[in-house]
Design an enzyme around this catalytic site. Structure first.
Site, PDB file in Angstrom:
ATOM      1  N   HIS A 136      22.837  -8.950  74.535  1.00 34.31           N
ATOM      2  CA  HIS A 136      21.894  -9.235  75.349  1.00 34.31           C
ATOM      3  C   HIS A 136      21.983  -8.306  76.935  1.00 34.31           C
ATOM      4  CE1 HIS A 136      24.552 -12.348  76.940  1.00 34.31           C
ATOM      5  NE2 HIS A 136      24.147 -11.984  78.353  1.00 34.31           N
TER       6      HIS A 136
ATOM      7  N   GLY B   3      27.594 -12.441  84.511  1.00 31.70           N
ATOM      8  CA  GLY B   3      28.334 -11.420  84.812  1.00 31.70           C
ATOM      9  C   GLY B   3      29.509 -11.273  83.809  1.00 31.70           C
TER      10      GLY B   3
ATOM     11  N   SER C 121      28.991 -14.926  75.457  1.00 28.56           N
ATOM     12  CA  SER C 121      27.815 -14.945  75.270  1.00 28.56           C
ATOM     13  C   SER C 121      26.775 -15.404  76.315  1.00 28.56           C
ATOM     14  CB  SER C 121      27.149 -15.535  73.887  1.00 28.56           C
ATOM     15  OG  SER C 121      25.697 -15.560  73.698  1.00 28.56           O
TER      16      SER C 121
END
Length: 337
Positions: free
Chosen positions: A190, A294, A311
């Site tokens: 992502h 982060g 994740s």
């Protein structure tokens, strides 16, 4: 039978050794000891269809091995592990998760997660308060009756930070390097798909290009670095990477990310399907190590063995994408130190 015994003994020696690391041991010392032999994989291979999972006892740290066939008790006992008779094999539990995954797109949004609960030999489900009955109905609709349901008001979220900062930057966002591979490093998928694109930089310098990514479904990617960077086999604040052997549920694990730095916890439930607002991700592993925005893509390591990349999660649980599927997907080779 002699080969079977030796495989089980080797697996038990690895998994029980992880439990003997004292909490006062430094992070570097605890997480850089080389593992002696494959653990979970060897147990699964040796016991075959009767293997019901392996975990470390929450009380004394002893290795417990679930088996569906009582005739295997003596074989497990010879390894020094404790056999426990269970109803479902590990393969059967994974099949139950597959059935839920097959109907994920039509499942109620109130169900935020499901997966394997190896300690209780069941499927676990996490739902928003007051939604337990919806979870039971969904499980029953695909033929699952052994399910444990937990209510939580928190919704898992991804840990990409769009405010910028250190580590590496996809466009104006910030994520964390996972593990070095030949030619680059692995990270969270992502970090490419949810950050709006843009050039890849680290410390203000060009970093390279995306080598590939996947999200949702899974959450992995790799970056092909340019000649400015030399991937090395170590994790910031932890130490060298010796390999990628899978650790058991209950084993200690350390996370290194660009927001919260080095944090420690234990490996929890595996093969978890987490339903982020941006899409569901399958095959994640839960931990109680601290992660924050982060940290996405950062490293999870246990006893010197790479476990996976950050994740997402909530305030209590951080999920990682296991590293082996990433290496396999892109035919990558882990850099060891």
């Amino acid at each position: 039978m002699a080969f079977k015994n030796s495989a089980l003994l080797a697996a038990a020696s690895l998994l029980t050794a992880a439990a003997l690391v004292p909490l006062s041991t430094s992070v570097a010392a605890a997480d850089t000891q080389p593992a002696a032999a494959p653990g979970v994989e060897s147990l699964s291979s040796a016991l075959g269809a009767s293997f019901g999972g392996a975990w470390l006892d929450a009380g004394d740290g002893d290795l417990v091995v679930g088996v569906t066939d009582r005739d295997e008790f003596d074989e497990v006992t010879r390894t020094g592990a404790e056999p426990r008779l269970v109803r479902h094999s590990a393969a059967e539990l994974d099949t139950m998760v597959d059935k839920l995954d097959a109907v994920e797109r039509t499942a109620p949004k109130s169900i935020t997660r499901w997966g394997v609960d190896v300690r209780h030999n069941a499927v676990n489900m996490t739902v928003l308060p007051g939604s337990a009955e919806q979870a039971r109905d969904l499980a029953a609709s695909v033929g699952i009756t052994d399910v444990r349901i937990q209510e939580s008001a928190e919704v898992p979220r991804l840990y990409a930070d769009i405010q910028g900062g250190e580590a590496y930057h996809p466009g104006n966002s910030r994520c964390s390097v996972g593990f070095s591979v030949r030619g680059g490093f692995v990270t969270a998928g992502h970090c490419e798909t949810e950050t709006g694109g843009g050039s890849l930089t680290k410390d203000g310098r060009p970093l390279g290009q995306w080598g590939g990514s996947r999200f949702p479904g899974a959450d992995y990617a790799w970056v092909r670095t340019n000649s400015n960077w030399t991937p090395v086999g170590s994790v910031t604040g932890v130490g060298r990477v010796a390999g990628s052997r899978e650790a058991a549920t209950g084993a200690g694990v350390t996370k290194s990310g660009s927001t919260t730095g080095v944090t420690r916890g234990t490996i929890g439930q595996k093969n978890q399907t987490v339903r982020y607002p941006q899409g569901a991700v399958r095959g994640l592993t839960a931990t109680n190590a601290l992660c924050r925005p982060g940290d996405s893509g950062g490293a999870f390591i246990s006893n010197g063995q790479a476990q996976g990349v950050v994740s997402g999660g909530d305030s209590r649980t951080c999920f990682f994408q296991p590293v082996r599927p990433i290496l396999s997907a892109y035919n990558l080779t882990l850099v060891t130190g």
